[in-house]
Design a protein around this motif. Structure first.
Motif, short mmCIF file in Angstrom:
data_model
loop_
_atom_site.label_atom_id
_atom_site.label_comp_id
_atom_site.label_asym_id
_atom_site.label_seq_id
_atom_site.Cartn_x
_atom_site.Cartn_y
_atom_site.Cartn_z
N THR A 52 0.81 -1.22 0.00
CA THR A 52 0.00 0.00 0.00
C THR A 52 0.85 1.27 0.00
O THR A 52 0.33 2.35 -0.28
CB THR A 52 -0.93 0.04 1.24
OG1 THR A 52 -0.12 0.15 2.42
CG2 THR A 52 -1.82 -1.19 1.30
N GLY A 53 2.13 1.14 0.35
CA GLY A 53 3.00 2.31 0.44
C GLY A 53 2.75 3.14 1.69
O GLY A 53 3.30 4.23 1.83
N GLU A 54 1.95 2.63 2.62
CA GLU A 54 1.62 3.37 3.85
C GLU A 54 2.67 3.11 4.92
O GLU A 54 3.29 2.04 4.97
CB GLU A 54 0.25 2.94 4.38
CG GLU A 54 -0.89 3.25 3.44
CD GLU A 54 -2.21 2.62 3.88
OE1 GLU A 54 -3.25 3.21 3.56
OE2 GLU A 54 -2.20 1.55 4.53
N ARG A 55 2.80 4.10 5.79
CA ARG A 55 3.67 4.01 6.97
C ARG A 55 2.84 4.29 8.21
O ARG A 55 1.90 5.08 8.16
CB ARG A 55 4.80 5.03 6.90
CG ARG A 55 5.92 4.65 6.01
CD ARG A 55 7.13 5.58 6.21
NE ARG A 55 8.33 4.90 5.80
CZ ARG A 55 8.76 4.81 4.54
NH1 ARG A 55 8.07 5.38 3.58
NH2 ARG A 55 9.86 4.15 4.25
N ILE A 56 3.27 3.67 9.32
CA ILE A 56 2.65 3.97 10.60
C ILE A 56 3.74 3.97 11.66
O ILE A 56 4.69 3.19 11.60
CB ILE A 56 1.52 2.95 10.93
CG1 ILE A 56 0.71 3.39 12.14
CG2 ILE A 56 2.08 1.55 11.13
CD1 ILE A 56 -0.56 2.57 12.38
N ASP A 57 3.64 4.88 12.60
CA ASP A 57 4.54 4.97 13.75
C ASP A 57 3.62 5.15 14.94
O ASP A 57 3.03 6.22 15.11
CB ASP A 57 5.49 6.16 13.57
CG ASP A 57 6.46 6.32 14.73
OD1 ASP A 57 6.30 5.65 15.78
OD2 ASP A 57 7.39 7.14 14.59
N VAL A 58 3.48 4.12 15.77
CA VAL A 58 2.45 4.15 16.79
C VAL A 58 2.91 3.49 18.09
O VAL A 58 3.57 2.45 18.06
CB VAL A 58 1.16 3.47 16.26
CG1 VAL A 58 1.38 2.00 15.93
CG2 VAL A 58 0.00 3.61 17.20
N VAL A 59 2.60 4.14 19.20
CA VAL A 59 2.74 3.53 20.52
C VAL A 59 1.40 2.88 20.81
O VAL A 59 0.39 3.55 20.98
CB VAL A 59 3.08 4.57 21.61
CG1 VAL A 59 3.08 3.93 22.99
CG2 VAL A 59 4.44 5.22 21.32
N TYR A 60 1.37 1.55 20.82
CA TYR A 60 0.12 0.81 20.96
C TYR A 60 -0.11 0.26 22.37
O TYR A 60 -1.19 -0.22 22.68
CB TYR A 60 0.06 -0.34 19.94
CG TYR A 60 1.06 -1.44 20.24
CD1 TYR A 60 0.70 -2.54 21.01
CD2 TYR A 60 2.37 -1.36 19.79
CE1 TYR A 60 1.61 -3.54 21.30
CE2 TYR A 60 3.28 -2.34 20.07
CZ TYR A 60 2.90 -3.43 20.83
OH TYR A 60 3.82 -4.41 21.13
N ARG A 61 0.93 0.35 23.20
CA ARG A 61 0.84 -0.19 24.56
C ARG A 61 1.77 0.60 25.46
O ARG A 61 2.89 0.94 25.07
CB ARG A 61 1.25 -1.67 24.52
CG ARG A 61 1.31 -2.35 25.84
CD ARG A 61 1.70 -3.81 25.66
NE ARG A 61 2.17 -4.34 26.92
CZ ARG A 61 2.81 -5.49 27.07
NH1 ARG A 61 3.06 -6.25 26.02
NH2 ARG A 61 3.21 -5.89 28.26
N ILE A 62 1.30 0.88 26.69
CA ILE A 62 2.13 1.51 27.71
C ILE A 62 2.04 0.63 28.95
O ILE A 62 0.96 0.43 29.49
CB ILE A 62 1.69 2.96 28.01
CG1 ILE A 62 1.81 3.81 26.75
CG2 ILE A 62 2.51 3.53 29.16
CD1 ILE A 62 1.29 5.23 26.90
#
Length: 188
Positions: A52-62
Protein backbone atom coordinates in the motif's frame (compact mmCIF):
# COMPACT_ATOMS: atom_id res chain seq x y z
CA UNK A 1 0.12 41.53 75.79
CA UNK A 2 3.37 40.97 77.58
CA UNK A 3 6.79 40.54 76.02
CA UNK A 4 6.92 36.74 76.70
CA UNK A 5 3.67 36.14 74.83
CA UNK A 6 4.92 38.19 71.88
CA UNK A 7 8.20 36.25 71.73
CA UNK A 8 6.26 32.92 71.87
CA UNK A 9 4.10 33.99 68.95
CA UNK A 10 7.15 35.02 66.90
CA UNK A 11 8.86 31.69 67.67
CA UNK A 12 5.78 29.74 66.61
CA UNK A 13 5.42 31.89 63.50
CA UNK A 14 9.08 31.44 62.51
CA UNK A 15 8.89 27.70 63.19
CA UNK A 16 5.81 27.52 60.91
CA UNK A 17 7.58 29.40 58.13
CA UNK A 18 10.64 27.13 58.41
CA UNK A 19 8.47 23.96 58.41
CA UNK A 20 6.51 25.22 55.40
CA UNK A 21 9.75 25.95 53.54
CA UNK A 22 11.12 22.48 54.33
CA UNK A 23 7.90 20.86 53.09
CA UNK A 24 8.08 22.87 49.86
CA UNK A 25 11.70 21.84 49.28
CA UNK A 26 10.86 18.18 49.98
CA UNK A 27 7.82 18.32 47.71
CA UNK A 28 9.85 19.89 44.89
CA UNK A 29 12.59 17.25 45.28
CA UNK A 30 10.01 14.43 45.14
CA UNK A 31 8.40 15.93 42.03
CA UNK A 32 11.81 16.24 40.36
CA UNK A 33 12.65 12.61 41.19
CA UNK A 34 9.27 11.43 39.85
CA UNK A 35 9.77 13.41 36.66
CA UNK A 36 13.22 11.91 36.06
CA UNK A 37 12.20 8.36 37.02
CA UNK A 38 11.36 6.24 33.98
CA UNK A 39 7.67 5.59 33.48
CA UNK A 40 6.12 2.39 32.23
CA UNK A 41 7.66 0.92 29.08
CA UNK A 42 6.22 2.19 25.82
CA UNK A 43 5.68 -0.35 23.05
CA UNK A 44 6.16 1.33 19.68
CA UNK A 45 6.00 -0.05 16.18
CA UNK A 46 7.17 1.65 13.01
CA UNK A 47 5.87 -0.18 9.96
CA UNK A 48 5.98 0.26 6.19
CA UNK A 49 3.51 -1.70 4.04
CA UNK A 50 5.15 -2.77 0.78
CA UNK A 51 1.81 -3.17 -1.07
CA UNK A 52 0.00 0.00 0.00
CA UNK A 53 3.00 2.31 0.44
CA UNK A 54 1.62 3.37 3.85
CA UNK A 55 3.67 4.01 6.97
CA UNK A 56 2.65 3.97 10.60
CA UNK A 57 4.54 4.97 13.75
CA UNK A 58 2.45 4.15 16.79
CA UNK A 59 2.74 3.53 20.52
CA UNK A 60 0.12 0.81 20.96
CA UNK A 61 0.84 -0.19 24.56
CA UNK A 62 2.13 1.51 27.71
CA UNK A 63 3.18 -0.85 30.47
CA UNK A 64 0.49 -3.54 30.64
CA UNK A 65 -2.19 -1.35 29.05
CA UNK A 66 -3.01 -1.65 25.36
CA UNK A 67 -4.34 1.52 23.77
CA UNK A 68 -7.52 0.42 21.93
CA UNK A 69 -7.56 3.19 19.31
CA UNK A 70 -3.87 2.59 18.48
CA UNK A 71 -4.41 -1.17 18.23
CA UNK A 72 -7.31 -0.41 15.86
CA UNK A 73 -4.94 1.72 13.75
CA UNK A 74 -2.56 -1.25 13.49
CA UNK A 75 -5.46 -3.56 12.58
CA UNK A 76 -6.45 -1.20 9.76
CA UNK A 77 -2.86 -0.80 8.60
CA UNK A 78 -2.47 -4.60 8.38
CA UNK A 79 -5.77 -5.07 6.50
CA UNK A 80 -6.03 -7.37 3.49
CA UNK A 81 -4.62 -5.07 0.81
CA UNK A 82 -6.56 -6.92 -1.91
CA UNK A 83 -10.03 -6.50 -0.36
CA UNK A 84 -9.50 -3.78 2.31
CA UNK A 85 -11.12 -6.08 4.90
CA UNK A 86 -9.93 -5.50 8.47
CA UNK A 87 -9.73 -8.08 11.25
CA UNK A 88 -8.77 -7.58 14.89
CA UNK A 89 -5.22 -8.80 15.29
CA UNK A 90 -3.99 -10.89 18.19
CA UNK A 91 -2.12 -8.19 20.17
CA UNK A 92 0.52 -10.79 21.03
CA UNK A 93 1.60 -10.49 17.39
CA UNK A 94 2.38 -6.80 17.92
CA UNK A 95 4.31 -7.65 21.10
CA UNK A 96 6.21 -10.29 19.14
CA UNK A 97 7.28 -7.72 16.54
CA UNK A 98 8.30 -5.27 19.26
CA UNK A 99 10.28 -7.90 21.18
CA UNK A 100 11.91 -9.14 17.97
CA UNK A 101 13.27 -5.66 17.27
CA UNK A 102 14.55 -5.41 20.86
CA UNK A 103 16.17 -8.87 20.57
CA UNK A 104 17.91 -7.76 17.36
CA UNK A 105 19.20 -4.63 19.12
CA UNK A 106 17.22 -2.33 16.80
CA UNK A 107 14.17 -1.23 18.84
CA UNK A 108 13.59 1.86 16.68
CA UNK A 109 13.91 0.21 13.26
CA UNK A 110 11.06 0.24 10.79
CA UNK A 111 9.66 -3.14 9.72
CA UNK A 112 8.63 -3.78 6.12
CA UNK A 113 5.31 -5.59 5.95
CA UNK A 114 5.16 -8.12 3.12
CA UNK A 115 1.80 -9.55 4.18
CA UNK A 116 -0.55 -9.00 7.10
CA UNK A 117 -4.15 -10.15 7.36
CA UNK A 118 -5.57 -12.24 4.50
CA UNK A 119 -9.25 -12.97 3.96
CA UNK A 120 -10.13 -16.54 3.01
CA UNK A 121 -10.68 -15.23 -0.54
CA UNK A 122 -7.13 -13.77 -0.72
CA UNK A 123 -5.66 -16.88 0.83
CA UNK A 124 -7.39 -19.11 -1.74
CA UNK A 125 -6.38 -16.79 -4.57
CA UNK A 126 -2.71 -17.09 -3.55
CA UNK A 127 -3.02 -20.88 -3.17
CA UNK A 128 -4.57 -21.22 -6.64
CA UNK A 129 -1.77 -19.17 -8.18
CA UNK A 130 1.03 -21.31 -6.76
CA UNK A 131 2.41 -19.10 -4.01
CA UNK A 132 2.92 -21.96 -1.51
CA UNK A 133 0.28 -20.63 0.89
CA UNK A 134 -1.08 -22.85 3.68
CA UNK A 135 -4.77 -23.74 3.42
CA UNK A 136 -5.39 -22.86 7.06
CA UNK A 137 -2.95 -19.95 7.25
CA UNK A 138 -2.54 -17.99 10.48
CA UNK A 139 -2.82 -14.88 8.28
CA UNK A 140 -6.58 -15.56 8.01
CA UNK A 141 -6.80 -15.50 11.83
CA UNK A 142 -4.88 -12.18 12.05
CA UNK A 143 -2.14 -13.99 13.95
CA UNK A 144 0.66 -13.82 11.36
CA UNK A 145 2.76 -11.26 9.53
CA UNK A 146 5.44 -11.67 6.87
CA UNK A 147 8.26 -9.19 7.41
CA UNK A 148 11.63 -7.79 6.43
CA UNK A 149 13.74 -5.48 8.51
CA UNK A 150 15.83 -3.22 6.25
CA UNK A 151 19.52 -3.50 7.04
CA UNK A 152 19.13 -6.80 8.92
CA UNK A 153 19.69 -10.07 7.03
CA UNK A 154 16.55 -12.23 6.96
CA UNK A 155 18.55 -15.18 8.35
CA UNK A 156 19.35 -13.04 11.41
CA UNK A 157 15.66 -12.06 11.75
CA UNK A 158 14.73 -15.76 11.50
CA UNK A 159 17.24 -16.77 14.19
CA UNK A 160 16.08 -14.04 16.57
CA UNK A 161 12.42 -15.00 16.03
CA UNK A 162 13.22 -18.66 16.69
CA UNK A 163 15.04 -17.77 19.90
CA UNK A 164 11.92 -16.05 21.25
CA UNK A 165 9.98 -19.35 21.11
CA UNK A 166 6.68 -17.48 20.74
CA UNK A 167 5.03 -19.07 17.71
CA UNK A 168 5.65 -20.17 14.15
CA UNK A 169 8.64 -18.94 12.16
CA UNK A 170 8.92 -19.48 8.42
CA UNK A 171 12.05 -18.55 6.50
CA UNK A 172 11.68 -17.63 2.83
CA UNK A 173 15.25 -16.95 1.72
CA UNK A 174 14.50 -16.61 -2.01
CA UNK A 175 11.65 -14.15 -1.39
CA UNK A 176 13.68 -12.45 1.37
CA UNK A 177 11.14 -12.42 4.19
CA UNK A 178 10.34 -14.11 7.49
CA UNK A 179 6.89 -15.24 8.61
CA UNK A 180 6.17 -14.79 12.34
CA UNK A 181 2.94 -15.88 14.00
CA UNK A 182 1.47 -16.43 17.45
CA UNK A 183 0.35 -20.01 16.79
CA UNK A 184 2.10 -23.03 18.24
CA UNK A 185 5.90 -23.02 18.22
CA UNK A 186 7.15 -24.52 14.95
CA UNK A 187 9.51 -23.71 12.07
CA UNK A 188 9.83 -24.23 8.35
Amino acid sequence: MCLGESMGFKSVFIAGVVASSLLTVASNARAKNEASAPGPEQYRLRLYHLHTGERIDVVYRIGDQYIPEKVAELDHFLRDHRTNDVKDYDVKEFDLLHDLLVKLGHPDHEIDIVCGYRTPWSNNYLREHGHGVAEHSQHMEAKAIDIRIPGVPTAEVRDAALSLQRGGVGYYAQSDFVHVDTGRVRRW
